[in-house]
Design a protein around this motif. Structure first.
Motif, PDB file in Angstrom:
ATOM      1  N   ALA A   1       3.387  -0.284 -12.450  1.00 21.19           N
ATOM      2  CA  ALA A   1       2.261  -0.538 -13.288  1.00 21.19           C
ATOM      3  C   ALA A   1       1.115   0.590 -13.077  1.00 21.19           C
ATOM      4  O   ALA A   1       0.421   1.326 -13.867  1.00 21.19           O
ATOM      5  CB  ALA A   1       1.795  -1.821 -13.701  1.00 21.19           C
ATOM      6  N   ARG A   2       1.160   0.940 -11.888  1.00 25.91           N
ATOM      7  CA  ARG A   2       0.206   1.786 -11.253  1.00 25.91           C
ATOM      8  C   ARG A   2       0.797   3.453 -11.519  1.00 25.91           C
ATOM      9  O   ARG A   2       0.218   4.313 -10.963  1.00 25.91           O
ATOM     10  CB  ARG A   2      -0.084   1.773  -9.791  1.00 25.91           C
ATOM     11  N   GLY A   3       2.207   3.501 -11.946  1.00 28.35           N
ATOM     12  CA  GLY A   3       2.440   4.968 -12.180  1.00 28.35           C
ATOM     13  C   GLY A   3       3.033   5.560 -11.031  1.00 28.35           C
ATOM     14  O   GLY A   3       3.330   6.428 -10.782  1.00 28.35           O
ATOM     15  N   LEU A   4       3.333   4.602  -9.797  1.00 30.51           N
ATOM     16  CA  LEU A   4       3.785   4.948  -8.457  1.00 30.51           C
ATOM     17  C   LEU A   4       5.238   5.187  -8.523  1.00 30.51           C
ATOM     18  O   LEU A   4       6.026   4.444  -9.186  1.00 30.51           O
ATOM     19  CB  LEU A   4       3.518   4.178  -7.412  1.00 30.51           C
TER      20      LEU A   4
ATOM     21  N   THR B   1       6.526  -9.131  -7.549  1.00 26.60           N
ATOM     22  CA  THR B   1       5.116  -8.947  -8.029  1.00 26.60           C
ATOM     23  C   THR B   1       4.721  -7.735  -7.572  1.00 26.60           C
ATOM     24  O   THR B   1       4.035  -6.781  -8.434  1.00 26.60           O
ATOM     25  CB  THR B   1       4.273 -10.059  -7.529  1.00 26.60           C
ATOM     26  N   GLU B   2       4.802  -7.201  -6.259  1.00 26.93           N
ATOM     27  CA  GLU B   2       4.300  -5.975  -5.705  1.00 26.93           C
ATOM     28  C   GLU B   2       4.841  -4.705  -6.360  1.00 26.93           C
ATOM     29  O   GLU B   2       4.511  -3.711  -6.706  1.00 26.93           O
ATOM     30  CB  GLU B   2       4.684  -5.902  -4.171  1.00 26.93           C
ATOM     31  N   TYR B   3       6.215  -4.970  -6.539  1.00 25.35           N
ATOM     32  CA  TYR B   3       7.203  -3.938  -7.277  1.00 25.35           C
ATOM     33  C   TYR B   3       6.769  -3.529  -8.714  1.00 25.35           C
ATOM     34  O   TYR B   3       6.626  -2.426  -8.912  1.00 25.35           O
ATOM     35  CB  TYR B   3       8.721  -4.213  -7.302  1.00 25.35           C
TER      36      TYR B   3
END
Length: 302
Positions: free
Chosen positions: A252-255, A245-247
């Motif tokens: 999704a945040r573009g990181l 989920t964190e990945y």
């Protein structure tokens, strides 16, 4: 729980050498038992997920545990509903005159900030100081562990070249330490953090013991010599899908993030990860409740 049997039994001396928890008849007859009062300082953004993870672990022992949730007064959560916090959480002002047998301080996604830049750091310091006289033992997790190492022992954190995320092997240095009683010599545990602490500084500190570490992820379980402060730099409480989920959130945040190490089957994010650390998670929490809280806390706080 402790074993109670005649102290003259020949096996007693061998059990004592192995540091198996035994209790003499005199102490067993004089024990008073009451529910344990545990405070959870939940700093994680998804409050309800963390509540479930921790309550699942605290409920898996023979001990009756009364739970109180603590929230910051100087930071307004952007992810938890105001109604949920007002219904189920207290602030420090309302509980500071009470005493607790144990306290759990969770992680928080603020590790890239300097401690003094955190908007509730002054409140955090007040609470950490308060634990010295009002709490028997504190279990500090991830950022909470780094905060405790910094405040109580002067050991700072440093930023990693890339996020430490995944499931890593850990070595137990001393199997007779109560906190890791029953652990395998090597066990797996999740990490999810952008910062770390110096193993050398921990080993050099006279008040700390490095109980477990990972060749890849570094120092993992650190215990103060008096058992008052326990620091766990990873997330044994995580569910099987938490790192996934964190990945996905970070993508999704573009990181620019790497796939969590040793986590997805065949390193394929489309495959379902499995929980390979659950048994040691339950051991850690039950050992903490038994040896560091139940066996040490006074029946009546003075």
């Amino acid at each position: 729980m402790p074993i109670n049997f005649p102290s003259a039994l020949p096996a007693a001396k061998f059990l004592q050498q192995e540091k198996i928890f035994i209790m003499d008849e005199e102490r067993s007859m004089s024990q008073n038992i009451r529910p344990l009062n545990i405070l959870i300082f939940n700093l994680m953004p998804e409050k309800e997920k963390t509540e479930l993870q921790l309550l699942r672990l605290l409920g898996n022992t023979p001990l009756q545990v009364n739970i109180t949730f603590l929230d910051t007064a100087t930071h307004v959560s952007k992810t938890a509903s105001k109604n949920h916090l007002e219904s189920f959480y207290d602030t420090f002002e309302h509980i500071k005159d009470k005493r607790y047998d144990g306290l759990i301080v969770t992680g928080a996604p603020i590790e890239l900030f300097d401690f003094h830049e955190v908007d509730f750091w002054v409140e955090m310091v007040e609470i950490m100081e308060w634990t010295k006289t009002h709490v028997t033992s504190v279990l500090n997790i991830c950022w909470g562990a780094q905060a405790a190492l910094y405040h109580h022992y002067g050991i700072g954190k440093y930023t990693l070249p890339e996020k430490c995320s995944g499931i890593f092997d850990h070595i137990v240095h001393d199997s007779t330490i109560n906190l890791t009683r029953g652990f395998n010599d090597v066990f797996t545990a999740p990490h999810s953090r952008n910062t770390s602490v110096s193993t050398e500084a921990i080993l050099a500190h006279p008040d700390l013991e490095l109980v477990s570490e990972s060749p890849e992820a570094g120092a993992f379980i650190i215990v103060s010599k008096d058992g008052k402060q326990i620091m766990v730099t990873g997330h044994l409480e995580y569910d099987a899908d938490t790192l996934a989920t964190e990945y996905q959130r970070d993508l999704a945040r573009g990181l620019d993030v790497q796939i969590p190490s040793h986590y997805f089957p065949n390193d394929n994010p489309n495959e379902q990860p499995i929980n390979r650390w659950r048994s040691h998670t339950h051991l850690l929490f039950s050992n903490w409740l038994n040896y560091y809280v139940y066996q040490e806390t006074p029946y009546e706080w003075q």
